[in-house]
Design a protein around this motif. Structure first.
Motif, short mmCIF file in Angstrom:
data_model
loop_
_atom_site.label_atom_id
_atom_site.label_comp_id
_atom_site.label_asym_id
_atom_site.label_seq_id
_atom_site.Cartn_x
_atom_site.Cartn_y
_atom_site.Cartn_z
N GLN A 1 13.48 4.65 2.34
CA GLN A 1 13.15 5.62 2.77
C GLN A 1 11.69 6.27 2.23
O GLN A 1 11.03 7.06 3.23
CB GLN A 1 14.41 6.79 2.76
N HIS B 1 1.02 -1.26 0.23
CA HIS B 1 0.01 0.10 0.05
C HIS B 1 0.92 1.15 -0.15
O HIS B 1 0.54 2.15 -0.94
CB HIS B 1 -1.01 -0.17 1.39
N GLU B 2 1.80 1.17 0.96
CA GLU B 2 2.54 2.70 1.13
C GLU B 2 3.56 2.72 -0.07
O GLU B 2 3.89 3.82 -0.62
CB GLU B 2 3.29 2.48 2.24
N MET C 1 9.09 4.70 3.95
CA MET C 1 9.12 5.06 5.04
C MET C 1 8.54 6.30 5.53
O MET C 1 8.13 6.69 6.66
CB MET C 1 10.32 4.99 6.01
N ASP C 2 8.71 7.48 4.55
CA ASP C 2 8.20 8.42 4.78
C ASP C 2 6.56 8.59 4.71
O ASP C 2 5.91 9.32 5.30
CB ASP C 2 8.42 9.54 3.42
N HIS C 3 6.08 7.35 4.32
CA HIS C 3 4.57 7.08 4.61
C HIS C 3 4.19 6.42 5.60
O HIS C 3 3.00 6.49 6.25
CB HIS C 3 4.18 6.63 3.05
N THR C 4 5.14 5.34 6.22
CA THR C 4 4.66 4.47 7.10
C THR C 4 4.92 5.09 8.42
O THR C 4 4.64 4.59 9.65
CB THR C 4 5.07 3.24 7.09
N GLY C 5 5.93 5.93 8.31
CA GLY C 5 6.81 5.93 9.85
C GLY C 5 7.65 4.81 9.82
O GLY C 5 7.66 3.95 9.37
N TRP C 6 8.43 4.95 11.05
CA TRP C 6 9.54 3.56 11.45
C TRP C 6 8.68 2.68 12.08
O TRP C 6 7.66 2.99 12.80
CB TRP C 6 10.55 4.22 12.23
N THR C 7 8.91 1.50 11.41
CA THR C 7 7.83 0.36 12.16
C THR C 7 8.61 -0.60 12.59
O THR C 7 9.84 -0.81 12.41
CB THR C 7 7.16 -0.25 10.91
#
Lengths: 399, 399
Positions: free
Chosen positions: B255, B110-111, B258-264
């Motif tokens: 990266q 998705h992200e 990650m801009d969309h998910t945040g750090w997971t």
């Protein structure tokens, strides 16, 4: 620090992998050795009071529920998430489409900020405050507006409104992280009524179960206001590693968050553990009492020994070290007590998580030694570098 | 169907909650009764072969690892995710910062689409294909370009390139869902070399462990290409409910995601179960053989009885019902066999998941009855409405 540190843990791991490879080849280099020396693993018997975790872990009924669901682990079992939401909604008097479950509340926090901030709409937060939303704002290309807390360490909602006429999302953690202080329901109501058009107020209630006088903002969601309430099972419920949290908001707001997350559901292990925890009639009161007792005993000891701290209603508090807090973090680590980070706006304060009573007694012994100067930060021998807290702020930033 | 159905499960739940409330008040209304009749719960003894789940569930070492980690559930324990990534990277010869773990591969799918598509950059996918990315494209305001599969049911990469000079993300599932067919490594390479500048190719390898002849695209990631490979533990590893998957890509692409998910990071339960599964040297070969044996036995039965299907190398296949597939889905449900959905471009085909041998024997009995006309779709008595598959496509859309 945000963007540079995002991969720092990976970079560190990378160094470790490189170190392993190098060791296998009998080739060690100075940078690899230095990196290893600076990031020793935390000893198994260390007191870990740095990440606002609950040392009690999941409650007994939650543990049992996980054991029972394991054989079902190959099935998506969406109905277990439905059952969790139904249980919570019945307890809170909410309609099911006002609640969505996530693997912790960090996801709706991040994606909520992504959904409601932009280069035109800023992200507004208290200082010192929980920093996670600032990373999301960066992802959205939004300005972050940090507004100092009021003198009583509540969020200064008037100042937040004045500082950000372009605000897209106003973030209030109550109890606040790191201060453990509350923002009153009337202040939150004022913010909701006076915020710019099209913006939302996000009330992060991650720590609310620890604070008996806290009033939830869920009633504002029920009243149809532009409010997102976050809840998590990571704190009082002791499920940080199991990952379960809620976003509570109007369906149209949920839809905007869902445009960013996609449709989500949670692990079956988290769903059954959270449902069992909610159905346990005693866990909140029991665990709140345990936390309050240990915290107040710690405060009494600090008072008796002349140390200052910010009185907290949560499972963490800020402690004044009267020196750069980073030094104290390092010195405490040398005593096998791992404490929480500092906030740049209050650099002499360190965040302490309330552990078990025996853990807090070890903390007291170590803190006394450090403050009396018996132990100092850096005593590197010829082959031993000083301990250095890993740099990634994300290490302590999950709810 | 996308936006309307997004909350349909919640709406249904809402009806259920309303029904419970109404029942408590001894007030039942026709719409509530009708809704209940149309969505009866699936019986406990039903054969569930609709969601490409693995009926074997987690393997033994995974189950044991979960039991052992439960007491640690109150800690974030990031090091368990690190250990999982390290294990995978050692096996695949990847650097740790090329791999990120998620609660299933649905999130990076998705992200990733959110990150690389926009109103200016389209989302390009095969048809019939796995639909999850189209929802993300909608969230990003991007056009979805559906390109019919080639005659051999591989992705027609030449047609995909021609159809979307504005392509931002090209999605290839290999084996494909729902067809279980492969796209060759050379076709994927061709796509990667000829795609528009700034775009990426996402290769979803959710089902790759089932197909011995499939060649992974991980080598393209290692070679620094604009490729995202997705892997999941939901299929062969039997961990759909435990939620674990990987995105494998260059750090700069990670990266952007990650801009969309945040750090997971992932639940500790998933981390230890996935690590244990990876370290089991036999699980892939053993489970692949079980799946292949049952699938080929099913194909032999279909051949012997004159039914047509698309030969698959995965744990699912498309079966021709020579009539609107929806009727067959309903008729099969009346026989307690829950089968998968149809794709609008192939409306007489239904997707069948490979279950256990006893399950597939029940499937055969039911399918024979339905196709011989012994059982028809709708036999509603005065008080019994026909079974209707719940509408939400997401029900079957997680990896």
């Amino acid at each position: 620090m945000p963007e540079k540190s995002a991969f720092s843990r990976r970079s560190f791991l990378h160094v470790s992998a490189a170190a392993s490879a190098a060791a296998a080849l009998h080739v060690m280099t100075e940078p690899i050795l230095a990196a290893q020396a600076l990031h020793p693993p935390i000893p198994k018997d260390a007191v870990i009071i740095d990440k606002n975790e609950n040392p009690l872990g999941p409650c007994e009924v939650a543990r049992q529920a996980i054991v029972e669901v394991i054989p079902q682990g190959g099935r998506y079992s969406f109905e277990l998430t439905d059952e969790l939401i139904k249980t919570f909604c019945e307890q809170e008097g909410l309609k099911p489409d006002y609640v969505r479950a996530f693997s912790g509340s960090s996801t709706p926090l991040h994606e909520g900020v992504m959904a409601f901030t932009s280069p035109q709409r800023s992200y507004v937060t208290g200082d010192p405050g929980y920093e996670a939303g600032t990373f999301a704002a960066k992802g959205a290309g939004a300005r972050t507006v940090k507004v100092p807390l009021a003198k009583d360490y509540s969020h200064d909602v008037h100042a937040m409104l004045s500082a950000a006429p372009d605000g897209g999302l106003f973030y209030i953690a109550s109890p606040n992280n790191p201060t453990g202080t509350l923002t009153s329901h009337s202040d939150i109501e004022y913010l909701v009524e006076h915020k710019p058009e099209g913006s939302v107020v996000m009330v992060d209630e991650a720590y609310i179960h620890f604070a008996p006088t806290a009033v939830s903002a869920i009633d504002l969601v029920k009243a149809g206001k532009d409010v997102i309430v976050l809840r998590t099972f990571s704190k009082l419920y002791g499920m940080a590693g199991l990952r379960c949290g809620f976003a509570i908001a109007r369906p149209d707001i949920q839809q905007k968050i869902m445009d960013h997350t996609g449709w989500t559901f949670i692990p079956v292990t988290a769903a059954v553990a959270a449902t069992a925890s909610l159905k346990d009639p005693n866990i909140v009161a029991e665990r709140r009492k345990v936390n309050t007792d240990v915290r107040q005993q710690t405060f009494a000891w600090l008072d008796a020994n002349g140390y200052s701290y910010i009185p907290s209603e949560s499972n963490c508090f800020l402690l004044d070290t009267r020196q750069p807090g980073k030094q104290v973090i390092q010195a405490m680590a040398s005593q096998n007590v791992i404490i929480g980070r500092i906030w740049p706006s209050m650099p002499t304060y360190v965040r302490i998580t309330v552990g078990t009573q025996p853990e807090m007694e070890k903390f007291q012994v170590a803190f006394q030694r450090v403050m009396k100067g018996t132990v100092t930060a850096s005593v590197p021998g010829p082959k031993k570098a000083a301990w250095k807290k890993p740099a990634d702020p994300h290490m302590e930033m999950f709810t």
